[in-house]
Design a protein around this motif. Structure first.
Motif, mmCIF file in Angstrom:
data_model
loop_
_atom_site.group_PDB
_atom_site.id
_atom_site.type_symbol
_atom_site.label_atom_id
_atom_site.label_comp_id
_atom_site.label_asym_id
_atom_site.label_seq_id
_atom_site.Cartn_x
_atom_site.Cartn_y
_atom_site.Cartn_z
ATOM 1 N N LYS A 87 88.814 75.887 -65.624
ATOM 2 C CA LYS A 87 87.855 76.847 -66.196
ATOM 3 C C LYS A 87 87.472 76.434 -67.615
ATOM 4 N N ASN A 88 88.459 75.995 -68.396
ATOM 5 C CA ASN A 88 88.184 75.542 -69.764
ATOM 6 C C ASN A 88 87.292 74.300 -69.769
ATOM 7 N N ILE A 89 87.512 73.404 -68.817
ATOM 8 C CA ILE A 89 86.658 72.211 -68.696
ATOM 9 C C ILE A 89 85.221 72.640 -68.411
ATOM 10 N N GLN A 90 85.058 73.549 -67.458
ATOM 11 C CA GLN A 90 83.716 74.007 -67.096
ATOM 12 C C GLN A 90 82.990 74.603 -68.300
ATOM 13 N N GLU A 91 83.678 75.453 -69.043
ATOM 14 C CA GLU A 91 83.056 76.093 -70.199
ATOM 15 C C GLU A 91 82.708 75.077 -71.283
ATOM 16 N N ARG A 92 83.626 74.151 -71.574
ATOM 17 C CA ARG A 92 83.394 73.160 -72.632
ATOM 18 C C ARG A 92 82.265 72.208 -72.258
ATOM 19 N N VAL A 93 82.243 71.770 -70.996
ATOM 20 C CA VAL A 93 81.189 70.854 -70.549
ATOM 21 C C VAL A 93 79.827 71.531 -70.659
ATOM 22 N N LYS A 94 79.724 72.761 -70.181
ATOM 23 C CA LYS A 94 78.445 73.483 -70.266
ATOM 24 C C LYS A 94 78.002 73.644 -71.717
ATOM 25 N N PHE A 95 78.928 74.029 -72.584
ATOM 26 C CA PHE A 95 78.600 74.230 -73.994
ATOM 27 C C PHE A 95 78.144 72.925 -74.646
ATOM 28 N N ASN A 96 78.891 71.842 -74.439
ATOM 29 C CA ASN A 96 78.551 70.573 -75.086
ATOM 30 C C ASN A 96 77.258 69.966 -74.548
ATOM 31 N N LEU A 97 76.998 70.108 -73.260
ATOM 32 C CA LEU A 97 75.729 69.610 -72.724
ATOM 33 C C LEU A 97 74.555 70.355 -73.348
ATOM 34 N N GLU A 98 74.715 71.657 -73.508
ATOM 35 C CA GLU A 98 73.641 72.461 -74.106
ATOM 36 C C GLU A 98 73.467 72.135 -75.587
ATOM 37 N N SER A 99 74.571 72.064 -76.319
ATOM 38 C CA SER A 99 74.468 71.872 -77.769
ATOM 39 C C SER A 99 74.139 70.433 -78.161
ATOM 40 N N GLN A 100 74.628 69.452 -77.419
ATOM 41 C CA GLN A 100 74.410 68.056 -77.799
ATOM 42 C C GLN A 100 73.165 67.440 -77.170
ATOM 43 N N LEU A 101 72.877 67.814 -75.919
ATOM 44 C CA LEU A 101 71.769 67.173 -75.207
ATOM 45 C C LEU A 101 70.634 68.127 -74.848
ATOM 46 N N GLY A 102 70.855 69.414 -75.010
ATOM 47 C CA GLY A 102 69.820 70.381 -74.654
ATOM 48 C C GLY A 102 69.659 70.555 -73.154
ATOM 49 N N LEU A 103 70.697 70.222 -72.396
ATOM 50 C CA LEU A 103 70.658 70.341 -70.937
ATOM 51 C C LEU A 103 71.439 71.562 -70.482
ATOM 52 N N THR A 104 70.951 72.193 -69.436
ATOM 53 C CA THR A 104 71.656 73.318 -68.844
ATOM 54 C C THR A 104 72.346 72.850 -67.572
ATOM 55 N N ALA A 105 73.656 73.004 -67.541
ATOM 56 C CA ALA A 105 74.418 72.660 -66.338
ATOM 57 C C ALA A 105 74.586 73.931 -65.527
ATOM 58 N N ASP A 106 73.941 73.983 -64.368
ATOM 59 C CA ASP A 106 74.065 75.177 -63.541
ATOM 60 C C ASP A 106 75.362 75.168 -62.745
ATOM 61 N N MET A 107 75.991 73.986 -62.610
ATOM 62 C CA MET A 107 77.246 73.910 -61.877
ATOM 63 C C MET A 107 78.096 72.775 -62.440
ATOM 64 N N VAL A 108 79.366 73.072 -62.706
ATOM 65 C CA VAL A 108 80.330 72.052 -63.126
ATOM 66 C C VAL A 108 81.515 72.149 -62.173
ATOM 67 N N ASN A 109 81.660 71.144 -61.319
ATOM 68 C CA ASN A 109 82.752 71.102 -60.348
ATOM 69 C C ASN A 109 83.858 70.208 -60.894
ATOM 70 N N VAL A 110 85.090 70.705 -60.871
ATOM 71 C CA VAL A 110 86.228 69.950 -61.389
ATOM 72 C C VAL A 110 87.111 69.533 -60.214
ATOM 73 N N TYR A 111 87.381 68.237 -60.134
ATOM 74 C CA TYR A 111 88.246 67.683 -59.103
ATOM 75 C C TYR A 111 89.476 67.091 -59.777
ATOM 76 N N VAL A 112 90.650 67.523 -59.345
ATOM 77 C CA VAL A 112 91.899 66.995 -59.897
ATOM 78 C C VAL A 112 92.360 65.870 -58.974
ATOM 79 N N GLN A 113 92.309 64.647 -59.487
ATOM 80 C CA GLN A 113 92.643 63.469 -58.692
ATOM 81 C C GLN A 113 94.126 63.126 -58.741
ATOM 82 N N ASN A 114 94.808 63.574 -59.800
ATOM 83 C CA ASN A 114 96.211 63.222 -59.946
ATOM 84 C C ASN A 114 96.853 64.164 -60.960
ATOM 85 N N ILE A 115 98.167 64.255 -60.891
ATOM 86 C CA ILE A 115 98.973 64.993 -61.865
ATOM 87 C C ILE A 115 99.941 63.992 -62.478
#
Length: 121
Positions: A87-115
């Protein structure tokens, strides 16, 4: 593929690598994220972490009608609450895309490949 932004001064084209670098940097800032993984890590049995210059291998960007959709492939620390870190990744990615690039991310899917256990090689 590139994302095109029309402004009053002209056209701006952002490559997927630029978007992936912002997304990967955003994801790795989050506590509990060890690093980025290749999107084909499971298929290729490739478990190493990606360096900053290779974040594009761990991020998939798709253009949609509402903005962009982003898939983020991560490696997380053992013992963290995966749902909260995601959830934190989704929020940070959306915020940074908007603030740095002016892009709106309508969906951020997070896949955990390993622990990884902290301190493990």
């Amino acid at each position: 593929m590139t994302v095109k932004i029309n402004t009053k001064d002209g056209l701006i084209e952002l490559s997927d690598d630029v978007i992936a670098t912002v997304v990967g940097g955003s994801a790795t800032e989050i506590f509990g994220v060890v690093g980025m993984a290749s999107k084909s890590a499971i298929k290729d049995n490739f478990q190493s972490l990606l360096r900053k210059e290779n974040y594009a291998k761990g991020v998939v960007v798709k253009s949609t009608d509402l903005g962009i959709s982003v898939d983020v492939y991560t490696v997380m620390s053992y013992g963290v609450k995966i749902s909260e870190v995601s959830k934190n990744i989704q929020e940070r990615v959306k915020f940074n895309l908007e603030s740095q690039l002016g892009l709106t991310a309508d969906m951020v899917n997070v896949y955990v490949q390993n622990i990884k256990v902290v301190g493990e090689n």
